[in-house]
Write a protein that holds these residues in place. Structure first.
Motif, PDB file in Angstrom:
ATOM      1  N   ALA A  19       0.830  -1.216   0.000  1.00 49.00           N
ATOM      2  CA  ALA A  19       0.000   0.000   0.000  1.00 49.00           C
ATOM      3  C   ALA A  19       0.858   1.257   0.000  1.00 49.00           C
ATOM      4  O   ALA A  19       0.393   2.332  -0.400  1.00 49.00           O
ATOM      5  N   GLY A  20       2.100   1.125   0.456  1.00 51.72           N
ATOM      6  CA  GLY A  20       2.991   2.278   0.486  1.00 51.72           C
ATOM      7  C   GLY A  20       2.420   3.416   1.308  1.00 51.72           C
ATOM      8  O   GLY A  20       1.867   3.203   2.386  1.00 51.72           O
ATOM      9  N   THR A  21       2.528   4.619   0.784  1.00 55.61           N
ATOM     10  CA  THR A  21       1.954   5.795   1.449  1.00 55.61           C
ATOM     11  C   THR A  21       0.839   6.399   0.590  1.00 55.61           C
ATOM     12  O   THR A  21       0.543   7.586   0.691  1.00 55.61           O
ATOM     13  N   ARG A  22       0.202   5.556  -0.221  1.00 52.60           N
ATOM     14  CA  ARG A  22      -0.885   6.050  -1.068  1.00 52.60           C
ATOM     15  C   ARG A  22      -2.076   6.517  -0.235  1.00 52.60           C
ATOM     16  O   ARG A  22      -2.754   7.482  -0.598  1.00 52.60           O
ATOM     17  N   LEU A  23      -2.339   5.837   0.887  1.00 55.81           N
ATOM     18  CA  LEU A  23      -3.448   6.258   1.743  1.00 55.81           C
ATOM     19  C   LEU A  23      -3.244   7.687   2.213  1.00 55.81           C
ATOM     20  O   LEU A  23      -4.184   8.501   2.201  1.00 55.81           O
ATOM     21  N   GLU A  24      -2.045   8.003   2.632  1.00 53.66           N
ATOM     22  CA  GLU A  24      -1.772   9.338   3.155  1.00 53.66           C
ATOM     23  C   GLU A  24      -1.948  10.405   2.067  1.00 53.66           C
ATOM     24  O   GLU A  24      -2.444  11.500   2.330  1.00 53.66           O
ATOM     25  N   ARG A  25      -1.552  10.083   0.854  1.00 55.14           N
ATOM     26  CA  ARG A  25      -1.725  11.039  -0.242  1.00 55.14           C
ATOM     27  C   ARG A  25      -3.214  11.239  -0.554  1.00 55.14           C
ATOM     28  O   ARG A  25      -3.651  12.364  -0.831  1.00 55.14           O
ATOM     29  N   ILE A  26      -3.972  10.161  -0.501  1.00 54.50           N
ATOM     30  CA  ILE A  26      -5.415  10.266  -0.741  1.00 54.50           C
ATOM     31  C   ILE A  26      -6.079  11.094   0.356  1.00 54.50           C
ATOM     32  O   ILE A  26      -6.920  11.956   0.086  1.00 54.50           O
TER      33      ILE A  26
END
Length: 204
Positions: free
Chosen positions: A18-25
């Motif tokens: 998932a990486g840091t995609r949640l934080e960017r979203i």
């Protein structure tokens, strides 16, 4: 402002991917994230799942294809059989819980980076995230006090157990699992982050 409850396991390969995609979203939509590390194996037990070591060979063979395939697709370094897996998730989870509390009181660093840092340490760097020295190093790398590895252990254990209960109540059964409490929408897997992104765009 929407909030996202993120149920995670610090040794989960899919949480790593998932990486840091949640934080960017979340940043894109002005949403907040509440990190809820838990004992992922117990979550499987409680919700009808099967622990990896006990899964049918067909499922394990597919997993052996799917994980490297996703890592290549996302251009992320990945060891399918890391040197330290599985390990006790509790110490790193307690550190995340303590770091989240520190952030809430103005003493935090990069919380999303910290969460990803633990998963990356397992799957890309082959480090043992149950070791105190490794936990301290990852905390410092993400601008947190290394002492968080020791402080609040009782509260950490209490919250860790409560996160499991909350996950079951919220309908989570794996990781990464994202829940938007305001709407009741649930998203299972790093490959559902685009759907979460779309939901937040329309829910506001």
């Amino acid at each position: 402002m929407a909030n996202i409850d993120y149920y995670l396991g610090t040794i989960s390969p899919f949480c790593y991917l998932a990486g840091t995609r949640l934080e960017r979203i979340a940043e894109k939509h002005g949403a907040t994230v509440t990190y809820k590390p838990l004992d992922l194996l117990q979550l499987f037990d409680r919700t009808g799942g099967v622990r990896p070591a006990e899964r049918h060979p067909s499922r394990l063979q597919y997993r052996a294809q799917e994980l490297p395939r996703w890592a290549e697709h996302l251009n992320m370094p990945f060891h399918f059989k890391p040197a330290h897996w599985p390990v006790n998730m509790a110490p790193s989870s307690y550190a995340i819980i303590a770091a989240q509390q520190a952030s809430a009181s103005g003493g935090g660093g990069d919380l999303g980076g910290l969460v990803h840092g633990f998963t990356r340490a397992v799957w890309a760097e082959e480090r043992d995230i149950s070791e105190d020295a490794v936990i301290r190093d990852i905390l410092v790398a993400h601008r947190f006090d290394a002492g968080l590895a020791d402080s609040g252990l009782f509260v950490g254990a209490e919250t860790y157990g409560r996160n499991l209960e909350q996950a079951v109540e919220a309908g989570a059964f794996g990781a990464p699992f994202y829940v938007v409490p305001e709407t009741g929408q649930r998203f299972w897997g790093q490959d559902r982050l685009d759907f979460l992104d779309r939901h937040l765009a329309t829910a506001g």
